[in-house]
Design a protein around this motif. Structure first.
Motif, short mmCIF file in Angstrom:
data_model
loop_
_atom_site.label_atom_id
_atom_site.label_comp_id
_atom_site.label_asym_id
_atom_site.label_seq_id
_atom_site.Cartn_x
_atom_site.Cartn_y
_atom_site.Cartn_z
N GLU A 109 -29.56 19.87 -18.18
CA GLU A 109 -30.99 20.14 -18.31
C GLU A 109 -31.67 20.18 -16.95
OE1 GLU A 109 -34.91 18.55 -20.79
OE2 GLU A 109 -33.15 17.24 -20.58
N SER A 110 -31.32 19.22 -16.09
CA SER A 110 -31.97 19.13 -14.79
C SER A 110 -31.61 20.32 -13.89
CB SER A 110 -31.57 17.82 -14.12
OG SER A 110 -32.20 17.67 -12.87
N LEU A 111 -30.31 20.62 -13.80
CA LEU A 111 -29.87 21.72 -12.95
C LEU A 111 -30.20 23.07 -13.59
CD1 LEU A 111 -26.43 20.25 -11.81
CD2 LEU A 111 -28.67 20.09 -10.68
N GLY A 112 -30.33 23.08 -14.91
CA GLY A 112 -30.74 24.30 -15.60
C GLY A 112 -32.12 24.76 -15.18
N GLN A 113 -32.97 23.83 -14.73
CA GLN A 113 -34.30 24.19 -14.24
C GLN A 113 -34.20 25.12 -13.03
OE1 GLN A 113 -36.95 20.21 -14.80
NE2 GLN A 113 -35.13 19.94 -13.56
N ILE A 114 -33.19 24.87 -12.20
CA ILE A 114 -33.01 25.68 -10.99
C ILE A 114 -32.45 27.05 -11.37
CG2 ILE A 114 -31.87 25.75 -8.73
CD1 ILE A 114 -31.74 22.56 -9.15
N GLU A 115 -31.56 27.07 -12.36
CA GLU A 115 -31.07 28.35 -12.85
C GLU A 115 -32.23 29.21 -13.36
OE1 GLU A 115 -28.15 30.24 -16.33
OE2 GLU A 115 -28.70 28.11 -16.38
N GLN A 116 -33.16 28.59 -14.07
CA GLN A 116 -34.31 29.33 -14.59
C GLN A 116 -35.14 29.93 -13.46
OE1 GLN A 116 -33.62 30.15 -17.66
NE2 GLN A 116 -35.60 29.55 -18.48
N LEU A 117 -35.31 29.17 -12.38
CA LEU A 117 -36.07 29.68 -11.23
C LEU A 117 -35.38 30.89 -10.62
CD1 LEU A 117 -37.02 26.28 -9.53
CD2 LEU A 117 -38.60 27.87 -10.65
N VAL A 118 -34.05 30.82 -10.52
CA VAL A 118 -33.29 31.95 -9.97
C VAL A 118 -33.46 33.18 -10.85
CG1 VAL A 118 -30.95 32.80 -9.49
CG2 VAL A 118 -31.62 30.50 -8.76
N ARG A 119 -33.31 32.98 -12.16
CA ARG A 119 -33.39 34.10 -13.09
C ARG A 119 -34.82 34.67 -13.16
NH1 ARG A 119 -28.91 35.09 -15.90
NH2 ARG A 119 -30.06 36.29 -17.45
N GLN A 120 -35.80 33.81 -13.03
CA GLN A 120 -37.18 34.29 -13.00
C GLN A 120 -37.41 35.20 -11.80
OE1 GLN A 120 -39.78 30.87 -13.19
NE2 GLN A 120 -38.98 30.24 -15.18
N HIS A 121 -36.81 34.85 -10.67
CA HIS A 121 -36.95 35.68 -9.48
C HIS A 121 -36.28 37.03 -9.68
CE1 HIS A 121 -37.66 36.68 -5.33
NE2 HIS A 121 -36.38 36.81 -5.08
N TRP A 122 -35.24 37.06 -10.51
CA TRP A 122 -34.58 38.33 -10.85
C TRP A 122 -35.34 39.09 -11.95
CZ3 TRP A 122 -29.03 35.87 -11.45
CH2 TRP A 122 -28.52 35.58 -10.17
N GLY A 123 -36.41 38.48 -12.44
CA GLY A 123 -37.17 39.13 -13.50
C GLY A 123 -36.53 38.96 -14.86
N ARG A 124 -35.71 37.91 -14.99
CA ARG A 124 -35.02 37.67 -16.26
C ARG A 124 -35.16 36.20 -16.64
NH1 ARG A 124 -29.08 39.41 -15.32
NH2 ARG A 124 -29.61 39.42 -13.12
N VAL A 125 -34.90 35.93 -17.91
CA VAL A 125 -34.83 34.56 -18.39
C VAL A 125 -33.44 34.37 -18.96
CG1 VAL A 125 -37.28 34.34 -18.87
CG2 VAL A 125 -35.75 35.20 -20.65
N THR A 126 -33.06 33.11 -19.19
CA THR A 126 -31.74 32.85 -19.76
C THR A 126 -31.65 33.47 -21.14
OG1 THR A 126 -31.55 30.79 -18.52
CG2 THR A 126 -30.12 31.04 -20.45
#
Length: 399
Positions: A370-387
Motif C-alpha cells: 500500500e505504501s509503495l503503491g502510492q509512488i507507483e500511482q504518482l509515476v502512472r499519473q505522470h504518464w497520464g494513466r492510473v493503475t
C-alpha cells in the motif's frame, strides 16, 4: 602509522570479513544471491489484475504452461519469470509506452538512519513484482544498496564497475552501459557502488574550484548518461549519498522526481527540514548558473513508523500539518520482519516464507504494497494513466 590509525584499519578489516561471512551464509550454496520466491495463483491473479479462472483457462488451452508440482502433487506456484511471461500473454504488462518519460526517482535525505537504502531496495522489488522494468543506481560509496542486491562492494565490485569510470575527471567510459549488472530479479538491473566512488567527490571539488565549469559539465553528464539508459526501463531509482556533495547534487539534477524518506522522530523531522532548506538554497544557486531541475513530483514518506508509539503518532501529526499533501498518507511501518530480512540481506519481497509469524509477515507485506503503491500511482499519473482496475472488480460493478 599511528596506533589509532592502525586500530581503525583493523576494525574496518574485521568488519569487512564479517560482512563476507554473512553474505556467504546468506547465499549458500554458491555464495551468489538467488530468487526463490514462488507466487500462488491467488496472488498471481491479484498482481495481474484478473481472475484465477482466467489464468487456469489460459493454462488449459495451452497459452500458459502450468507451474510445476511437488511430489505430493501440490502446485509450487509461479516464478517471477513466469509472471512476466503471463503479463505478456494476458495483456497485463504495466510498462510505459514509448511516449512516456521514464521515472527517474532520487531517494534522498541527508539524515542517516532513515532507511534510505532499505526504501530504495524495497521500492525496486515492489516495482519488479508489478511487472515494471527497473534500474537501480547506487550512488552512495557506503554501498548499502549494492550489498542488499547480493554484491560485496569490497570483493565483487571494482572502482571501474561504478559510476567512477564515467564521471571521473579522466573518464575511461563514454556511456553508462558498462556498469549495468544483472540481479537475481529478471527485470531489475543494478549499477553498483563501492568505497572508491567517493574519489569523485575529491576530484570534482578540486576541478570545480576553477569557475565551476567542471562541476557543471559533470552534473550534465550524469543526467545525460542516465537519460540514455532510462529508455530501456520504466523506473530508474537513484540512491545518493546522505550528504550534500557533488554526487548528491548531480543525482538531484539527473532525477525527474524526488522521494524523501524520514522517520517519525524529532531529530529526523528537524534534520529533514534542514535538508529541504539547504537543498533549496543550493538549487537556487545552481539555477543562477543555468542548472535547472524539473520534477514530476516531490514527496516525503514516513519510514519506520511505529503506530503503538505515542511519540511517533505525535511527530507524524506534526509532519502532516507541516508538509500537507506532499507527505504520502500511508507510512512504512516499523516491522521486525523487515529487520529479519535485512539480516539475511533480503527484502520482504524476496522471502520465500515468513521469518517471524505469518500474521506479522502478511501485515508487513500489505503495508509495503500500500505504501509503495502510492509512488507507483504518482509515476502512472505522470504518464497520464492510473493503475488498471482488476477484472473481478469491473465485473462486480456491472452485476
Amino acid at each position: 602509522m599511528s596506533s589509532i590509525v592502525s586500530q581503525i584499519g583493523d576494525l574496518a578489516e574485521a568488519g569487512e570479513r564479517m560482512i563476507e561471512r554473512l553474505r556467504r551464509k546468506a547465499f549458500l550454496p554458491d555464495s551468489r544471491k538467488s530468487l526463490s520466491v514462488r507466487i500462488g495463483i491467488a496472488d498471481a491473479a491479484r498482481l495481474l489484475g484478473c481472475s484465477t479462472n482466467r489464468i487456469r483457462m489460459a493454462e488449459e488451452d495451452g497459452r500458459l504452461p502450468s507451474p510445476p508440482a511437488s511430489d505430493t502433487g501440490r502446485r509450487l506456484g509461479y516464478t517471477l519469470e513466469d509472471m512476466l511471461h503471463m503479463r505478456q500473454i494476458l495483456g497485463a504488462s504495466p510498462q510505459r509506452s514509448p511516449e512516456d518519460v521514464p521515472a527517474i526517482i532520487a531517494v534522498q535525505n541527508f539524515k542517516g538512519g532513515v532507511g534510505k537504502s532499505t526504501v530504495t531496495t524495497h521500492l525496486a522489488h515492489y516495482f519488479a513484482m508489478q511487472g515494471y522494468r527497473v534500474l537501480v543506481v547506487d550512488c552512495d560509496s557506503q554501498a548499502t544498496t549494492t550489498t542488499l542486491f547480493g554484491f560485496n562492494p569490497q570483493f565483487n565490485v571494482t572502482r571501474d564497475d561504478t559510476l567512477y569510470a564515467y564521471l571521473s575527471i579522466d573518464p575511461t567510459q563514454t556511456d553508462l552501459s558498462y556498469a549495468i549488472k544483472k540481479t537475481p530479479w529478471p527485470n531489475v538491473d543494478l549499477i553498483p557502488s563501492n568505497l572508491e566512488l567517493f574519489d569523485i567527490e575529491y576530484e570534482l571539488a578540486a576541478g570545480g574550484s576553477d569557475g565551476q565549469s567542471v562541476l557543471a559539465a559533470r552534473f550534465h553528464k550524469l543526467k545525460q548518461g542516465l537519460a540514455a539508459l532510462a529508455c530501456d526501463y520504466d523506473v530508474v531509482l537513484l540512491d545518493p549519498p546522505p550528504a550534500l556533495g557533488t554526487i548528491s547534487l548531480a543525482v538531484m539534477q539527473a532525477a525527474n522526481a524526488l522521494l524523501v524518506p524520514l522517520a517519525a522522530t524529532t531529530p529526523d523531522f528537524c534534520s529533514t527540514i534542514q535538508f529541504l532548506s539547504m537543498t533549496d538554497q543550493v538549487l537556487r544557486q545552481l539555477e543562477g548558473v543555468g542548472i535547472t531541475l524539473d520534477y514530476s513530483f516531490v514527496r516525503l514518506i514516513c519510514s519506520k513508523f511505529d503506530s503503538n508509539d505515542p511519540s511517533h503518532t505525535m511527530i507524524r501529526a506534526i509532519m502532516e500539518q507541516t508538509f500537507g499533501p506532499a507527505l504520502l498518507p500511508v507510512p512504512i511501518l516499523e516491522s521486525a520482519e523487515i529487520s529479519h530480512a535485512a539480516l539475511r540481506m533480503m527484502t520482504i519481497y524476496e522471502l520465500a516464507r515468513p521469518i517471524g509469524s505469518t500474521k506479522t509477515h502478511k501485515r508487513c507485506r500489505a503495508n509495503l504494497d500500500e505504501s509503495l503503491g502510492q509512488i507507483e500511482q504518482l509515476v502512472r499519473q505522470h504518464w497520464g494513466r492510473v493503475t488498471p482496475a482488476r477484472e473481478e472488480d469491473v465485473l462486480q460493478t456491472h452485476v
